[in-house]
Design an enzyme around this catalytic site. Sequence first.
Site, mmCIF file in Angstrom:
data_model
loop_
_atom_site.group_PDB
_atom_site.id
_atom_site.type_symbol
_atom_site.label_atom_id
_atom_site.label_comp_id
_atom_site.label_asym_id
_atom_site.label_seq_id
_atom_site.Cartn_x
_atom_site.Cartn_y
_atom_site.Cartn_z
ATOM 1 N N HIS A 27 4.160 2.395 1.585
ATOM 2 C CA HIS A 27 5.280 2.424 0.657
ATOM 3 C C HIS A 27 4.895 3.093 -0.647
ATOM 4 O O HIS A 27 3.718 3.249 -0.955
ATOM 5 C CB HIS A 27 5.790 1.005 0.375
ATOM 6 C CG HIS A 27 4.735 0.056 -0.085
ATOM 7 N ND1 HIS A 27 4.058 -0.783 0.786
ATOM 8 C CD2 HIS A 27 4.196 -0.198 -1.304
ATOM 9 C CE1 HIS A 27 3.187 -1.509 0.134
ATOM 10 N NE2 HIS A 27 3.234 -1.167 -1.156
ATOM 11 N N CYS A 59 0.964 -8.011 -5.699
ATOM 12 C CA CYS A 59 0.142 -6.890 -5.246
ATOM 13 C C CYS A 59 0.395 -5.720 -6.190
ATOM 14 O O CYS A 59 1.324 -5.773 -7.008
ATOM 15 C CB CYS A 59 0.468 -6.522 -3.796
ATOM 16 S SG CYS A 59 2.113 -5.833 -3.549
#
Length: 640
Positions: A67, A178
């Site tokens: 991503h 994250c």
Amino acid sequence: MKIGALLSKDSIRLNGKASGKKAVIDAMVLLMEKGNHLRDARRYKEAVFDREAQGSTGIGDGVAIPHAKTDAVKSPGLAAMTLPEGAEFESLDGQPAHLIFMIAAPDGGDNIHLEVLSRLSMLLMDDGFRQRLMAADSPERFLEIIDRAETEKFGPDGEGADKTEAREAFRILAVTACPTGIAHTYMAQEALERQAERMGYPVKVETNGSGGVKNRLTPGEIEAAECIIIAADKNVEMARFDGKRVIQARVADGIHKPEELIRQAVSGQAPVYHYHGSDGAGEAGEGLSRGLYKHLMNGVSHMLPFVIGGGILIALAFLLDDYQLDPANFGMNTPAAAFFKTVGGQAFGFMLPVLSGFIAMSIADRPGLAVGFVGGAVANAGYTFGNIMNYGETAPVSSGFLGALLAGFLAGYIVRFLQKIFNRLPESLEGMKPMLIYPVAGIGIMGFVMVLINPFVGAVNIGMNSVLASMGGTSKIVLGAVLGGMMSIDMGGPFNKAAYVFGTAALANEGFDIMAAVMAGGMVPPIAVALCATFFKNRFSAKERQSAYVNYIMGLSFISEGAIPYAAADPLRVIPSCIAGSAIAGALSMAFDCGLRAPHGGIFVIPTVSHPLQYLAAIAVGSVIGGVLMGLLKKPVNKN
């Protein structure tokens, strides 16, 4: 908005094939283009690979979620592909990826799509859901499976129920985060919530995603909780946890080790956290030493490809050269040798700038990279005010590895300091910071500081090299034993890395004997385990023996980590045995005056070793002693 609104039939490919991570990402970007989500496919792909450089998005269990969030995306979107044969994706569990979801997120704007993406991440934690997707025979069926699972979990309207709002107190609290805050954040949340529910413990999980903080922990909840789990790979707000029991872990541990984290949380043994004026999870949140170690390892991990690639090419140059032609020009006498020596030297020359650059980047993110690179280059070149002002008449004083190490940390904190100073600039000037202010001011300050301290750090560096060069006899043997033993203490951990970094740094100053002792020590643990499994069969189960034999190859390839599963299963017997064997191998390597010009390669670079037969003997003796000790210390396994 539901998941189906971001994933179209055109962006789904079933039963695909790909040879590796790059091929998978290339194919997924094409699918994303078909969905008409990208403004610039090339820049989006670059952003995806930049994200992979921070850590693989192969989360394990056959799933990968590459991503990126970038202005190259014009609308939020998903793409999906199934790979029945799997593809190598550097996944956290080392297994191939079979189910790929790619996420495209635009910079700024409405973040509602991130909530949709977080739902997908949660759904992927379900084994049955993944199996149904893999078995889908058409894109329509693939979308139907997602829609049904989303409705069951979050309701027909997609809003879902807040599983935590009915509770007044929670025994365990958690925070997940994250670096990009898109997928791993929410998968860790789901894993912790599901595991806590199975174990009967009330839990609340705060997520620090790209859309901001969700499900924020309140002061009352923090006060009442027994323990807080921080499963994060980026900075989170830590001051609020002062005086509470806190467990620091990676976001991957939240996904794959939720039971272990929860058991530790309820054991009452978690350490009490004390806030020391920094919210950085990398330092205050994890402890100063762990934060500094993470920054150092970021630099070392990026440095090693240059050291290994350049070092082995240089070693090949000496192997292919003819010493008799011109001893003073050894390594450059023949065309082949000159080629390998030149190319390898160029790669090796990047070692120190890369080390300091990526240490700085770990501390201050991308603005620190250029400043750290320049600091490392100045340290390596040895510029001083005397050298600059006298137009080169004064000799430079290279501060070497120590200077580059210091430059990396200084650069990171210089940029952090600049970030605080210019934090109050108007938003209209925000774009000037990374492109103009940080590089100009940072590089200027960094250069001044390094030119100022180079003579002093250089003197220390020269002194250390002189001490190493003057070592002889017993002193060198003791040094070899210490370095060899360190390679086996934690097999890839801080002690192992410290010894290895010391060896690679010594290469830059022709400390070939030190590098030889380090590699000999690192080759012993896997070979010792394999020897023990071969000649003391009753010390291992049948399954352990089958896996142990692979350690012959791993040891000969200088991959110490092959012994880790056996050390973890029986540390009190395996680790001391390996340390003893490695220390003997390192000591014998020094005693035989072996030298190694390549920083890696194991048995494959033996032709480049000086006194190769004695070197092989040192490794063999250390491995046999380690294997025999292990066999004597370990107890026979119970066949039942």
